[in-house]
Design a protein around this motif. Structure first.
Motif, PDB file in Angstrom:
ATOM      1  N   PHE B  78       0.864  -1.184   0.000  1.00 15.35           N
ATOM      2  CA  PHE B  78       0.000   0.000   0.000  1.00 15.35           C
ATOM      3  C   PHE B  78       0.897   1.230   0.000  1.00 15.35           C
ATOM      4  N   PRO B  79       0.396   2.355  -0.502  1.00 16.03           N
ATOM      5  CA  PRO B  79       1.227   3.561  -0.519  1.00 16.03           C
ATOM      6  C   PRO B  79       1.526   4.009   0.912  1.00 16.03           C
ATOM      7  N   SER B  80       2.802   4.152   1.205  1.00 21.19           N
ATOM      8  CA  SER B  80       3.213   4.491   2.566  1.00 21.19           C
ATOM      9  C   SER B  80       2.677   5.850   2.992  1.00 21.19           C
ATOM     10  N   ILE B  81       2.213   5.912   4.239  1.00 18.80           N
ATOM     11  CA  ILE B  81       1.807   7.195   4.814  1.00 18.80           C
ATOM     12  C   ILE B  81       3.007   7.821   5.519  1.00 18.80           C
ATOM     13  N   GLY B  82       3.789   6.944   6.152  1.00 20.58           N
ATOM     14  CA  GLY B  82       4.950   7.418   6.911  1.00 20.58           C
ATOM     15  C   GLY B  82       5.945   8.174   6.052  1.00 20.58           C
ATOM     16  N   ARG B  83       5.960   7.903   4.796  1.00 20.13           N
ATOM     17  CA  ARG B  83       6.863   8.580   3.879  1.00 20.13           C
ATOM     18  C   ARG B  83       6.612  10.087   3.873  1.00 20.13           C
TER      19      ARG B  83
END
Ligand code: SF4
Lengths: 178, 506
Positions: B78-83
């Motif tokens: 899934f597309p990282s949020i933490g990034r």
């Protein structure tokens, strides 16, 4: 502050009278504690607490032993900062795999003679956490345990009774040898 | 820019989820949600995996409209949020360890809870036996560079009676240049144990995620289950839950104030606060049959009613607190040598507190007013009169002061509860309403807001349960707050945060 100090002086100590040592604990210890080892310790034991995965409930009650009502130090029992100064390891928790090595190394750093006391239901057999991929499930699976104190968490009075039994057996060991 | 409401409307709303909306969203909406977090239109409440789905809990900036967005990972990522949003980094590292889903784009590739010692990989996802010969790799701490820096490793076994964790300090002389935490030592695999569990056994586990917050956790779990089942709870039980919750808050705040002072070597306050804490626990024991009130809050109500003498006993406790506590705080305030250690120490900026959504005293001492009892709120707090104290200073002193003011508020609430406690039954049998199945709750423990999320199987057992401790958003802030302080002030700062290891490690 002066007023408070004065109040404490006239009030007298709040510390409560000591309970008797726990009979069941005495029996468990009698079977295990080495007489020669006991002689060296006299009437004082230094305790190092190790949390091996507890939920922190047991720590709260172990902490309470130091409050003015229980005042553990009057019995010659005190908590020390390093396992190298300790006679007793007080271990809580179901021993998580992530803590196992640290627990073993703490044990190795503790000089002989030494005792291991497992505190709380999860230190006995994993308690509610038994069966998890992340827990060994009980201190006994990793270290030789001399005494179990049950409860979830054990109340300070139960802890005190168990520790007094430990002290008693240490003392009896020394007088028996004299 | 789209709002959270727009995103929900575009998604596929799941009817079985209560009381907040949950919607399955596509990649576009997921990216929009990340922007909302980044621009502080929303605050992160939680992030966890369930099979091949990632759930993201968030709340609007006013703290009124919480929601859950779910992303279906088609290729296990899934597309990282933490990034883009730092507060999510550790949650994603933990999610990767436990569920095996990959936060695509996250730069930190290190494991977080998995220290390489478990017999399985991804215990919550497609579990597979860990490679037999795999040796745990040494953990790569982030480097600090500069002239004459030295490292101080501390833990996991600490000097005091506290939980295990590792702190790696890089110091220049006495001054801390960087602190990096390594946690996960007390990971017990609670979420795996919860799966396929009966409600009764699951409640025992939930009450042991963090022992100091056992009432709050039991309440969060119970409320999530009640939401999932569509169950009603008798009013008297609601009020008794609040009574227990406030007693728990009192006991912990007394303990914390004393312990912080003790770390500044002021033993007298520690002794007096310890006495007050003990008295709260003894009163709880006489009223509810357990000093920490473990397993007293259950789905459907409470397991112990207040005995007839209960009101008198608690009244006596309150009188004692009112008699001695103000004097103790006066002593704190007038002891210059003590305040010298606490004022200006361990500064946490309002910006970071807001960005991370820091709950509890940590957030409120740095200007973040959020309190789950008020918004989104839950009964009976809508009928109780209380204030949410907020300070701006963000230092150790402010965190002590918030605790003091919260104690005062709890005293007032307990008095009102004793006066107006409704009569009636204290527990109702649970039965599942048709069409129900998933529930969520946010409960204010003494440390901050606890998130509980459950999905139940058709047989009424737990399918998946996620419990998020407030410490997740406070631990990283301790690293920031300690920067530039001296090593000797670390215990003081750490205690003033008082994050949970067990609650975080699960
Ligand atoms: S015995 Fe109970 S209180 Fe102690 S660590 Fe285990 S679960 Fe927590």
């Amino acid at each position: 502050m002066r007023r408070m100090i004065f109040k404490s002086l006239v009030h007298g100590p709040l510390t409560e009278t000591a309970p008797a040592a726990d009979d069941a604990a005495l029996a468990e210890l009698a079977a295990q504690v080495n007489v020669v080892a006991r002689r060296r310790l006299g009437r004082t034991l230094s305790i190092r607490e190790v949390d091996a995965g507890s939920c922190n409930g047991c720590e709260l009650e172990i902490h309470a032993l130091n409050n003015v009502l229980y005042d553990l130090e009057r019995f010659g029992l005190r908590f020390v900062a390093s396992p190298r100064h300790a006679d007793v390891l007080l271990v809580t928790g179901p021993v998580t795999l992530n803590m196992r090595e640290a627990l073993e190394r703490t044990y190795q750093a503790t000089p002989q003679p030494k005792w291991v006391v497992a505190v709380g239901d999860c230190a006995r057999d994993g308690g509610v956490f038994a069966g998890s991929y992340a827990c060994v499930g009980g201190v006994g699976a990793v270290l030789p345990v001399d005494l179990h104190i049950s409860g979830c968490p054990p109340a300070p009075l139960a802890l005190l009774k168990g520790l007094l039994a430990l002290l008693d057996s240490a003392e009896r060991g020394s007088s028996a040898a004299i | 820019m789209k709002t959270l409401r727009d995103i929900l409307e575009e998604g596929q709303v799941m009817a079985q989820h209560r009381p907040w909306p949950r919607a399955v969203v596509g990649e576009d909406s997921w990216q929009q949600a990340i922007r909302l977090l980044q621009e502080e239109q929303c605050t992160l409440l939680g992030l966890w995996g369930e099979n091949e789905v990632v759930h993201l809990a968030l709340i609007d900036a006013q703290g009124k409209e919480p929601a859950i967005l779910s992303f279906e990972c088609e290729d296990g990522s899934f597309p990282s949020i933490g990034r883009a949003h730092a507060p999510a980094i550790r949650l994603e590292r933990a999610l990767r360890d436990l569920s095996g889903l990959d936060p695509e784009g996250l730069t930190d590739a290190r494991a977080w809870l998995d220290h390489g010692k478990w017999p399985v990989d991804h215990p919550l996802g497609q579990a597979r036996p860990a490679e037999a010969k795999r040796k745990p790799k040494p953990y790569a701490f982030l480097p600090a560079e500069g002239e004459s820096l030295h490292e101080i490793p501390v833990g996991p076994v600490h000097a005091g009676i506290i939980e295990p964790g590792h702190f790696r300090f890089s110091a220049s002389g006495e001054t801390i240049v960087r602190l990096e935490e390594r946690l996960g030592y007390v990971h017990k695999g609670i979420e795996s144990l919860l799966a396929r569990q009966t409600i009764e056994r699951a409640a025992l586990l939930a009450g042991r995620v963090s022992g100091d917050s056992t009432v709050a956790y039991a309440l969060a779990f119970a409320r999530a289950i009640e939401a999932a089942y569509g169950a009603e709870v008798p009013v008297r039980a609601l009020w008794l839950r609040a009574l227990m919750g406030e007693l728990e808050r009192l006991a912990n705040h007394f303990g914390d104030i004393g312990a912080i002072c003790n770390d500044a070597a002021f033993a007298m306050l520690h002794a007096h606060c310890g006495l007050l804490r003990e008295q709260v626990l003894r009163t709880a024991d006489s009223c509810f049959g357990h000093r920490l009130m473990m397993d007293r809050v259950v789905p459907g109500g409470v397991r112990a009613d207040l005995p007839r003498e209960g009101a008198r006993m608690i009244g006596g406790l309150l009188a004692q607190v009112r008699d001695s506590f103000p004097e103790l705080m006066e002593m704190y305030d007038n002891t210059a040598s003590l305040k010298d250690r606490t004022v200006g120490t361990g500064l946490l900026s309002a910006k970071l507190a807001r960005q991370f959504g820091a709950g509890g005293c940590v957030g409120r001492a740095s200007g973040r007013a959020f309190d789950a009892r008020r918004t989104p709120g839950y009964p009976p707090y809508d009928q109780l009169e209380f204030e949410v104290p907020v300070l701006e200073a963000g230092d150790v002193n402010a965190r002590i002061w918030i605790r003091k003011r919260e104690i005062e508020q709890s005293l007032v609430m307990i008095e009102q509860i004793l006066r107006e406690l409704p009569s009636g039954p204290v527990c109702a049998a649970l039965s599942m309403q048709p069409g129900a199945g998933e529930g969520v709750a946010l409960v204010e423990g003494f440390r901050g807001d606890i998130l509980a999320w459950v999905s139940t199987a058709a047989d009424g057992r737990i399918a998946r349960c996620h419990l998020r401790d407030p410490s997740w958003f406070q631990w990283p802030l301790l690293e920031a707050a300690i920067e530039g302080n001296i090593v000797a002030d670390f215990p003081l700062c750490n205690k003033s945060f008082n994050c949970s290891y067990s609650g975080h490690d699960l």
